[in-house]
Design a protein around this motif. Structure first.
Motif, mmCIF file in Angstrom:
data_model
loop_
_atom_site.group_PDB
_atom_site.id
_atom_site.type_symbol
_atom_site.label_atom_id
_atom_site.label_comp_id
_atom_site.label_asym_id
_atom_site.label_seq_id
_atom_site.Cartn_x
_atom_site.Cartn_y
_atom_site.Cartn_z
ATOM 1 N N ASN A 249 0.822 -1.204 0.000
ATOM 2 C CA ASN A 249 0.000 0.000 0.000
ATOM 3 C C ASN A 249 0.852 1.249 0.000
ATOM 4 O OD1 ASN A 249 -2.450 -1.304 -0.029
ATOM 5 N ND2 ASN A 249 -2.609 -1.383 2.204
ATOM 6 N N ASP A 250 1.911 1.191 0.755
ATOM 7 C CA ASP A 250 2.772 2.358 0.838
ATOM 8 C C ASP A 250 3.419 2.649 -0.512
ATOM 9 O OD1 ASP A 250 3.998 4.378 2.542
ATOM 10 O OD2 ASP A 250 5.862 3.332 2.101
ATOM 11 N N GLN A 253 0.854 3.992 -2.976
ATOM 12 C CA GLN A 253 0.513 5.407 -2.804
ATOM 13 C C GLN A 253 1.626 6.307 -3.312
ATOM 14 O OE1 GLN A 253 -1.642 8.388 0.162
ATOM 15 N NE2 GLN A 253 -0.515 6.852 1.253
ATOM 16 N N SER A 287 -3.715 -1.559 -4.313
ATOM 17 C CA SER A 287 -3.316 -0.271 -3.765
ATOM 18 C C SER A 287 -3.426 0.846 -4.808
ATOM 19 C CB SER A 287 -1.886 -0.402 -3.238
ATOM 20 O OG SER A 287 -1.327 0.845 -2.983
ATOM 21 N N SER B 163 -2.300 7.288 5.487
ATOM 22 C CA SER B 163 -1.450 6.115 5.431
ATOM 23 C C SER B 163 -1.724 5.272 6.668
ATOM 24 C CB SER B 163 0.023 6.541 5.399
ATOM 25 O OG SER B 163 0.864 5.444 5.683
ATOM 26 N N SER B 164 -1.577 3.969 6.481
ATOM 27 C CA SER B 164 -1.779 3.078 7.629
ATOM 28 C C SER B 164 -0.495 2.928 8.438
ATOM 29 C CB SER B 164 -2.262 1.710 7.143
ATOM 30 O OG SER B 164 -1.208 1.023 6.497
ATOM 31 N N ASP B 250 8.757 7.899 5.865
ATOM 32 C CA ASP B 250 7.635 7.602 4.990
ATOM 33 C C ASP B 250 6.580 8.698 5.081
ATOM 34 O OD1 ASP B 250 6.359 5.712 3.190
ATOM 35 O OD2 ASP B 250 4.880 5.470 4.787
ATOM 36 N N LEU B 254 5.349 11.349 2.104
ATOM 37 C CA LEU B 254 3.943 11.480 1.716
ATOM 38 C C LEU B 254 3.470 12.925 1.911
ATOM 39 C CD1 LEU B 254 2.399 8.209 3.202
ATOM 40 C CD2 LEU B 254 2.670 8.780 0.775
#
Lengths: 661, 661
Positions: A249-250, A253, A287, B163-164, B250, B254
């Motif tokens: 997912n990271d 994105q 994602s 973001s998770s 991270d 983002l």
């Protein structure tokens, strides 16, 4: 190009792995140039070999456990000869350059190289037509870390971003959390786990969705959020799955954001994190879909694992200017997508000495689009995609299997003076049958499965065992007696009407195994560059035309006055891909202001190009010599297709021309 | 506004934590409205209380371990009375709305709310001047997960990304890796670790930097990359540090990408991952600097931990239209930045019942910029930043400490009829001395430390113990005898020359404790809204002016003909912040086309506004009544500053006007 393939006895590597006969390094002593891609952190090594005589590239991937054995083997068999050069991509600057060079190469030269992965669709792999202009694109290379590279042209690329959360993080954190040290095993664990027991979801926090912010309840709010306070043990599988989601997912994105920021719509993913792993392709795809709401598609490459080696080879071969040639994938010598996938063959993967191969044949000329295509970027040569059409796939696979005995016989008969032909033909049979079996289970192995690819694979396998032209003794011109009109597709009246109008300036004629036509119009006869089935080759057509000219003054004058031109198509297939034509043919087409394209034969006008839209008038003609296909098209065996088409924007203009109103 | 602070006996919470006397809930029974921010995953709870009589907001943060005790306490003491309402932000939609509302509130109302964190600089915290227009901005809220919110106006915001991988991931993965379950302990571990033993760096792969891609050798290529294959144990500290870097980098990347994509230059970071933790502020700042090459600055908020509670309160108080007021931080009742930082006070943090407080005083009117500021966005009221100037800080802290006895005496003397005044004055002494001690170690506790903030803190502490106006019995008009010219700053000749020219249209006079002037010019007298030192207040000035008018016909006519106007400044400080003035004053300044601003007194013209650039002529006048300061400015005690300034663009025009060439 395939005429000089030498047979070698099988080689056995002396240390620990046994290489299958006739597969790996089968022409090693002929090799002219080596390139080895030793990525520092990846776990696969690629070796590329260029054969001098056949102009063929061999790429082989090994697991790094066997790199020493492999290098010893190369040393013993090759390096002591004088002409060999070992080129390794250990130079820092070269790694990324090689990767990009390799990527450009496969995107330009291998049809159906890129695909979209859809886990739950009927066909998991949706292959993309090669766009004539491959630039610009974004390459997201997920090795230990992530590099995000914007590629603008052959020589211009820039690393616009990256992340330290990559394959090494999955591996490293995964090893710490699960005590599992093997990357593939971690993926196996992940594919069996439930991330929801480790991750905190939106609904875990809010009891449901968070509607006003557009967050669904199942969305991951916090990766590993549940392990912060919960006083319990988490399963290895669940932790591995959560980790996989987190990282995918990271990266997804980040890729989307960089794509948007640089206005790029094509994003290719590669690197050892992706390489052949459905589970990572799925999470990355998911994602990307989530973050771009479908605006950007995640694209993967069939030969992504070879990019570094291909690039290294291209760098080493720069004096040969390899970009002046075109290259084609050899289906006989390439192992195909997912051949060593851990999910497909977990046992095979675990076995020592697994390998994966790619062979590319060099065509001495550049291939380009037919300039008369209405829209080159949406042109699809093949009429039916057998990857998607399960019923048609079933039929054609059966059909080619049934025909195999006959082909073997014809192959032996084509070489009456060679006593070992029968043995070779038997090997051909085994190889092609194995290919058909593979394609039954993995129709996506070489891109979209089509009648054309089945035919081409058979040609490649025949070539492989030195049967370059099984029909060489059998080619005859057959004039089939046509069935009564009205034909299955019948534009004959419109065509006759058209003939009353002004003559065409120049007609381009894609011939198969018969026919020739002349009116006031200049004629370009495009025939195969190499042999395929009983199709006439350019060389044969040259001889044939000379003989006819000796008897026919019209042909003689045509040749003399340059109104009849013979040009090779660039193809060695019974089918026709109008996006990969000989550059000279394209030039002639333009220069002569060609306004009529005639495509004939089942392979060229039915299996391929049946729906192709041209920017000038076209005539597609064939007799359907297969009852299943005839049935499918709503006709009978030997139904005639005579499809005369005028492009929409020309239709008005032409009718004004033809019908004095 | 502070006149009605009631003293209550200390409350002791009956379960486990003891609340310090005179600090928490000291005016609880007066509370009108409660708001409790219970973030589902965060570990701190905030409670806000609005006192009815004093128009003051109290915010208190607890660790959630004590939430029940706290709620019981509130129930016992408050909910059984009839006028109380409990409002909890448990509604899904409200959480983000509250957060944004709170953020807008602190950005608009608290000077030096936002700061840049620079670990290795002389002063770690670089506070930002409040920009008159706070929108648009990006808020990156790092709780369990990350929400990235674009805020465009008071009511318009959008969660553009998230973001998770957030605080829950640090906590959750950290707990799994280190078996340490406490968030603060994980951060402690991280601050002691070496990430390079776990992370794979660029130089670990390439032996040095990867120059052609612009990657330095120390850059992290793969987070946890070394733990993928290395067969060894990694220390808890190292793993925690690596995790912290991974997550911070991270989020930083983002945030930068979203900021670029939406063209936003102000990015605020908050949430429990950040809250008061130097180590996370440092890694986030590092990451932002790395990814934007300095184009975007990571900004943090002093009261970030209160945003939810403030927003919840504002939502609950919407019928009161709280935005029609201005609010000021009460330095006496607020605990200040880093008061409970785990790094600063690891022991205090571990102690039960740690808490953090914020108090905001309501001003009944809106505060705005002086319209005559040349550039409101770059205006800084304070002449010396004591956070940066260690020598000056040392002096002034000493100075205020020395003066404390005198202030205490004056406070007692100001209330001769109240026998407990001595006891209260003693409490004031202790409180202010403690504040000065805190500021010695944490000069950044309330934003940039300045002479103004030291004065204001003293006023707040005096108010706190019901000494709203210690000088009330002492105010007299002193006309100091001036020293001989030339003065320390002497523009007197230019000023006299100017007076020969046409009279000013309107002069704005910020008075301190004396003086009054009139010519043909209209005069606006701006005086303090509330008492501060011996400065005349607007109320006092009204009376004073009436008395003078009775004796002086010029003043009488001026008042009658509306040429002399008395307006309150909006301030209750001996200093002057031209960016927080009463809205009515700003209106009058504009209407009267004010073309001269006169600022007098040390607090207004030396400690603040000495370098302020106005868009009209200005006169800054003061006698330096402090020998250290006089020395610093190159003069002696009682040096005169007479600073007449004409803005650059007016200078030519005026000289043409004055000097008939």
């Amino acid at each position: 190009h395939a005429a000089s393939n030498h047979r070698r006895p099988c080689h056995t590597m002396d240390k620990s792995i046994t290489l299958p006969p006739d597969e790996i390094f089968r022409n090693l002593e002929n090799a002219k140039r080596f390139a080895i891609d030793i990525a520092p952190s990846d776990k696969l090594y690629e070796i590329s070999v260029q054969e001098e005589v056949t102009a063929r590239l061999h790429f082989i991937k090994f697991e790094n456990a066997y790199i020493e054995t492999c290098l010893d083997f190369i040393k013993d068999h090759l390096v002591n000869t004088e002409t060999k050069v070992i080129k390794a991509t250990v130079d820092k600057e070269d790694e990324m350059t090689c990767l990009i060079k390799g990527c450009n190469f496969v995107l330009r030269n291998i049809p159906h190289e890129a695909f979209v992965y859809a886990k739950h669709a009927d066909s998991e792999f949706r292959f993309q037509t090669t766009h004539p202009d491959i630039f610009p694109y974004l390459l997201v290379n997920i090795g230990s870390g992530v590099s995000i590279v914007k590629v603008e042209s052959e020589d211009k690329f820039e690393r616009i971003g990256g992340s330290s959360i990559g394959g090494g993080t999955f591996w490293g954190l995964g090893a710490l959390l699960t005590k599992t040290k093997r990357f593939d095993e971690l993926l196996q664990l992940a594919s069996k786990g439930q991330h929801t027991s480790v991750d905190m979801l939106v609904k875990d926090i809010y009891g449901g969705s968070y509607g006003s912010l557009g967050l669904t309840g199942d969305l991951i709010a916090s990766s590993f959020g549940k392990s912060a306070t919960a006083d319990k043990e988490f399963s290895k599988e669940d932790m591995a799955k959560s980790l996989l989601h987190m990282i995918s997912n990271d990266i997804g994105q980040l890729a989307c954001l960089y794509a948007k920021l640089h206005n790029l719509s094509r994003v290719y993913f590669g690197g050892f994190f992706i390489r052949g792993h459905p589970v990572t392709m799925h999470t990355i795809t998911y994602s990307i879909n989530f973050f771009t709401k479908g605006e950007v598609q995640a694209l993967f490459l069939r030969h992504e694992g070879y990019l570094g080696a291909i690039g290294a080879f291209l760098k080493g071969a720069e004096e040969d200017n390899p970009n002046q040639y075109s290259w084609g994938e050899n289906y006989a010598g390439s192992s195909g997508l997912m051949s060593v996938s851990p999910d497909m063959y977990p046992m095979q993967r675990a076995r020592s000495g697994t390998f994966d191969m790619l062979e590319m044949d060099r065509l001495e000329r550049q291939l380009v689009n037919l300039p008369l295509l209405q829209d080159a970027s949406s042109y699809i040569p093949d009429t039916v995609d057998l990857t998607e059409d399960a019923q048609a796939r079933e039929y054609w696979l059966y059909c080619f299997e049934e025909a195999l005995d006959g082909v073997v016989k014809r192959a032996v008969a084509s070489q009456p003076d060679m006593p070992e032909a029968a043995e070779r033909a038997e090997k051909f049979r085994q190889k092609y049958r194995h290919k058909l079996q593979t394609l039954r289970h993995q129709p996506f192995a070489y891109g979209s499965l089509t009648v054309r690819s089945l035919l081409d694979t058979r040609e490649h396998c025949l070539n492989e065992f030195n049967f370059p032209d099984p029909y060489s003794k059998l080619k005859i011109i057959i004039v089939s007696s046509l069935v009564e009109r009205p034909w299955l597709v019948d534009s004959y009246d419109q065509w006759l009407e058209r003939l009353k109008g002004p003559p065409h300036k120049c007609a381009l004629f894609f011939v198969d195994n018969s026919g020739l036509l002349s009116r006031g119009t200049e004629v370009v006869l495009a025939s195969n560059s190499g042999p395929a089935l009983n199709d006439v080759t350019n060389g044969e057509l040259q001889i044939l035309t000379e003989r006819i000219a000796a008897m026919d003054p019209v042909i003689q004058d045509g040749l003399k006055e340059d109104r009849l031109t013979l040009v090779q198509s660039g193809s060695s297939s019974p089918c026709l891909d109008l996006s990969r034509l000989d550059k000279v043919l394209a030039m002639v087409v333009r220069e002569r202001q060609t306004d009529l394209v005639i495509i004939e034969g089942m392979g060229r006008a039915i299996h391929t190009n049946y729906y192709a839209m041209l920017s000038c008038e076209s005539l597609k003609m064939a007799v359907i010599k297969n009852s299943w296909l005839a049935d499918r098209l709503g006709g009978k065996l030997f139904s005639v297709v005579f499809k005369y088409e005028v492009p929409a924007d020309k239709a008005d203009e032409d009718s004004a021309l033809l019908t004095p109103s």
